[in-house]
Design a protein around this motif. Structure first.
Motif, PDB file in Angstrom:
ATOM      1  N   ASP A 165       0.823  -1.206   0.000  1.00 52.82           N
ATOM      2  CA  ASP A 165       0.000   0.000   0.000  1.00 52.82           C
ATOM      3  C   ASP A 165       0.859   1.259   0.000  1.00 52.82           C
ATOM      4  O   ASP A 165       0.532   2.234  -0.685  1.00 52.82           O
ATOM      5  CB  ASP A 165      -0.943   0.018   1.211  1.00 52.82           C
ATOM      6  N   LYS A 189       1.115  12.582   4.543  1.00 54.66           N
ATOM      7  CA  LYS A 189       0.615  11.258   4.942  1.00 54.66           C
ATOM      8  C   LYS A 189       1.566  10.151   4.484  1.00 54.66           C
ATOM      9  O   LYS A 189       1.728   9.150   5.182  1.00 54.66           O
ATOM     10  CB  LYS A 189      -0.795  11.036   4.413  1.00 54.66           C
ATOM     11  N   ALA A 223       3.215   7.523   6.855  1.00 51.39           N
ATOM     12  CA  ALA A 223       3.052   6.092   6.568  1.00 51.39           C
ATOM     13  C   ALA A 223       4.408   5.399   6.580  1.00 51.39           C
ATOM     14  O   ALA A 223       4.543   4.289   7.109  1.00 51.39           O
ATOM     15  CB  ALA A 223       2.366   5.895   5.215  1.00 51.39           C
ATOM     16  N   LYS A 255      -0.793  -1.485  10.640  1.00 54.63           N
ATOM     17  CA  LYS A 255      -2.178  -1.026  10.491  1.00 54.63           C
ATOM     18  C   LYS A 255      -2.203   0.475  10.209  1.00 54.63           C
ATOM     19  O   LYS A 255      -2.874   0.928   9.274  1.00 54.63           O
ATOM     20  CB  LYS A 255      -2.977  -1.351  11.746  1.00 54.63           C
ATOM     21  N   LEU A 256      -1.477   1.246  10.987  1.00 51.30           N
ATOM     22  CA  LEU A 256      -1.414   2.695  10.783  1.00 51.30           C
ATOM     23  C   LEU A 256      -0.768   3.018   9.438  1.00 51.30           C
ATOM     24  O   LEU A 256      -1.225   3.914   8.725  1.00 51.30           O
ATOM     25  CB  LEU A 256      -0.650   3.372  11.926  1.00 51.30           C
ATOM     26  N   ARG A 276      -0.841   1.267   6.706  1.00 52.69           N
ATOM     27  CA  ARG A 276      -1.823   1.020   5.638  1.00 52.69           C
ATOM     28  C   ARG A 276      -2.865   2.117   5.586  1.00 52.69           C
ATOM     29  O   ARG A 276      -3.217   2.605   4.512  1.00 52.69           O
ATOM     30  CB  ARG A 276      -2.514  -0.327   5.849  1.00 52.69           C
ATOM     31  N   GLU A 277      -3.372   2.526   6.746  1.00 55.82           N
ATOM     32  CA  GLU A 277      -4.396   3.574   6.790  1.00 55.82           C
ATOM     33  C   GLU A 277      -3.866   4.873   6.186  1.00 55.82           C
ATOM     34  O   GLU A 277      -4.537   5.512   5.377  1.00 55.82           O
ATOM     35  CB  GLU A 277      -4.865   3.806   8.228  1.00 55.82           C
ATOM     36  N   LEU A 278      -2.672   5.258   6.609  1.00 51.55           N
ATOM     37  CA  LEU A 278      -2.085   6.496   6.093  1.00 51.55           C
ATOM     38  C   LEU A 278      -1.764   6.394   4.606  1.00 51.55           C
ATOM     39  O   LEU A 278      -1.935   7.361   3.858  1.00 51.55           O
ATOM     40  CB  LEU A 278      -0.828   6.861   6.891  1.00 51.55           C
ATOM     41  N   VAL A 322      -3.353   4.584   2.370  1.00 56.41           N
ATOM     42  CA  VAL A 322      -4.620   4.672   1.631  1.00 56.41           C
ATOM     43  C   VAL A 322      -5.091   6.129   1.578  1.00 56.41           C
ATOM     44  O   VAL A 322      -5.550   6.610   0.538  1.00 56.41           O
ATOM     45  CB  VAL A 322      -5.689   3.748   2.258  1.00 56.41           C
ATOM     46  N   GLN A 323      -4.962   6.832   2.689  1.00 50.99           N
ATOM     47  CA  GLN A 323      -5.341   8.249   2.712  1.00 50.99           C
ATOM     48  C   GLN A 323      -4.435   9.068   1.789  1.00 50.99           C
ATOM     49  O   GLN A 323      -4.916   9.962   1.070  1.00 50.99           O
ATOM     50  CB  GLN A 323      -5.266   8.802   4.131  1.00 50.99           C
TER      51      GLN A 323
END
Length: 128
Positions: A35, A65, A69, A79-80, A82-84, A86-87
């Protein structure tokens, strides 16, 4: 069981628990890394499309971001990360879309101006 055997068993249990936790975390590493790579590519595409000039707020958010990331990835907070990522990818796509839209609007405006000038020349030629 003596004290030495109990301590050895406890150490083995702790080592097994650490290995189990490590094994549980490892499956998240590959998707998070992927990601982040996809998001990095999205940011590069947005910059190539002119987002730095035409959508500076959005590309700045995407870059911020992405940096966060990468930090989360280095800290193994998958987890963080991946979230960042994607954002960041969403921000980069928005920046790219805004840049492409701004270029299209500018091209349309220029075309309309060229048509206006051409019409004036045709009208002038017809009135002579």
């Amino acid at each position: 069981m003596n004290k030495h055997q109990t301590m050895t068993g406890l150490r083995l249990s702790c080592a097994a628990a650490v290995l189990a936790l490590t094994a549980c975390a490892s499956p998240d590493q590959a998707p998070a890394t992927a990601d982040v790579a996809v998001s990095r590519h999205a940011v590069e595409n947005a910059v190539s499309a002119g987002a730095a000039e035409l959508a500076p707020a959005e590309i700045s958010a995407a870059r911020d971001k992405m940096g966060r990331a990468n930090q989360a990835l280095a800290a193994r907070d998958y987890k963080l990360a991946r979230e960042l990522a994607v954002q960041a990818q969403a921000d980069a796509k928005l920046a790219q879309s805004k840049a492409v839209s701004a270029k299209a609007t500018a091209a349309s405006t220029q075309l309309n101006e060229d048509l206006r000038v051409l019409r004036e020349e045709v009208d002038r030629a017809n009135s002579q």
